[in-house]
Design a protein around this motif. Structure first.
Motif, PDB file in Angstrom:
ATOM      1  N   LEU A  51       4.612  -1.610  -4.865  1.00 25.80           N
ATOM      2  CA  LEU A  51       3.885  -2.780  -4.430  1.00 25.80           C
ATOM      3  C   LEU A  51       2.953  -2.235  -3.023  1.00 25.80           C
ATOM      4  N   ASP A  52       3.735  -1.538  -2.391  1.00 31.18           N
ATOM      5  CA  ASP A  52       3.331  -1.394  -0.725  1.00 31.18           C
ATOM      6  C   ASP A  52       4.101  -0.072  -0.183  1.00 31.18           C
ATOM      7  N   GLU A  68       1.270   3.177  -3.040  1.00 32.51           N
ATOM      8  CA  GLU A  68       1.116   1.905  -3.763  1.00 32.51           C
ATOM      9  C   GLU A  68       0.303   1.773  -4.764  1.00 32.51           C
ATOM     10  N   GLY A  69       0.605   0.957  -5.805  1.00 25.95           N
ATOM     11  CA  GLY A  69      -0.314   0.892  -6.978  1.00 25.95           C
ATOM     12  C   GLY A  69       0.357   1.650  -8.277  1.00 25.95           C
ATOM     13  N   SER A 128      -5.534  -2.099 -11.406  1.00 23.10           N
ATOM     14  CA  SER A 128      -6.064  -3.092 -10.406  1.00 23.10           C
ATOM     15  C   SER A 128      -4.652  -3.405  -9.531  1.00 23.10           C
ATOM     16  N   GLN A 129      -4.791  -2.780  -8.310  1.00 24.53           N
ATOM     17  CA  GLN A 129      -3.583  -3.090  -7.686  1.00 24.53           C
ATOM     18  C   GLN A 129      -3.202  -4.431  -7.156  1.00 24.53           C
ATOM     19  N   PRO A 130      -4.192  -5.273  -6.688  1.00 22.21           N
ATOM     20  CA  PRO A 130      -4.155  -6.698  -6.255  1.00 22.21           C
ATOM     21  C   PRO A 130      -3.320  -7.501  -7.790  1.00 22.21           C
ATOM     22  N   THR A 131      -3.870  -7.130  -8.752  1.00 22.64           N
ATOM     23  CA  THR A 131      -3.571  -7.977  -9.872  1.00 22.64           C
ATOM     24  C   THR A 131      -1.947  -7.636 -10.306  1.00 22.64           C
ATOM     25  N   ARG A 133       0.130  -6.586  -8.178  1.00 18.94           N
ATOM     26  CA  ARG A 133       1.040  -7.514  -6.922  1.00 18.94           C
ATOM     27  C   ARG A 133       1.312  -8.860  -7.606  1.00 18.94           C
ATOM     28  N   MET A 134      -0.017  -9.370  -7.941  1.00 22.66           N
ATOM     29  CA  MET A 134       0.136 -10.890  -8.375  1.00 22.66           C
ATOM     30  C   MET A 134       1.149 -11.021  -9.724  1.00 22.66           C
ATOM     31  N   ARG A 135       1.000 -10.281 -10.554  1.00 22.03           N
ATOM     32  CA  ARG A 135       1.737 -10.140 -11.921  1.00 22.03           C
ATOM     33  C   ARG A 135       3.181 -10.202 -11.710  1.00 22.03           C
TER      34      ARG A 135
END
Length: 162
Positions: A51-52, A68-69, A128-131, A133-135
């Motif tokens: 994630l990071d 990340e990702g 999609s890295q932001p998606t 992280r959210m999931r």
């Protein structure tokens, strides 16, 4: 990384009839080298999502860079260790799960599930890295809520244990 079951070609893998049951979910904050992380779930399939941060992951004595990702799919029995560059950190989310394949009875009336192993492992491409992280956050929250409901339903008094 090669599949442990290399006899099947990637193009012939069918997801149809596969069921996955989540067995464990946790966020891992790696602030120093963590040899053999996640060994409590070594008998499960695992999806490790970075994630990071950055570092490396050692899977069965082979080391791969992680940033990340990225995500890694591990088969049951594969060992896993995390390493970071000094003064850096790596935040991952680990999901452990069992995989089952459904089989229909001859009369088509009943479906049974048989434990199976995915025919591939290794790095998984994430779009999609932001998606992502959210999931992972949503899965982690749902997992914690399920644990709390299970404790309450079993009659365990958490306050008495404190």
């Amino acid at each position: 990384m090669q599949s442990k079951q290399g006899s099947e070609k990637r193009g012939t893998v069918s997801w149809q009839g596969l069921w996955m049951k989540l067995r464990h979910s946790e966020q891992i904050m790696v602030k120093q080298d963590v040899p053999h992380a996640g060994q409590g779930c070594i008998d499960k399939h695992r999806l490790i999502v970075a994630l990071d941060g950055s570092g490396s992951i050692e899977i069965d004595a082979s080391c791969y860079p992680v940033k990340e990702g990225e995500a890694w799919l591990l088969l049951p029995g594969q060992s896993c260790s995390f390493y970071i560059v000094s003064s850096r950190k790596l935040t991952c989310h680990a999901l452990a799960f069992d995989v089952y394949r459904e089989a229909e009875s001859e009369d088509g009336e009943a479906i049974t599930l048989h434990r199976t192993t995915l025919p591939f492992a290794g790095r998984v491409t994430c779009l999609s890295q932001p998606t992502l992280r959210m999931r992972c956050g949503s899965i982690g929250e749902a997992w914690e809520q399920t644990d709390a409901r299970t404790d309450a339903a079993s009659g365990a008094d958490v306050r008495a244990a404190a």
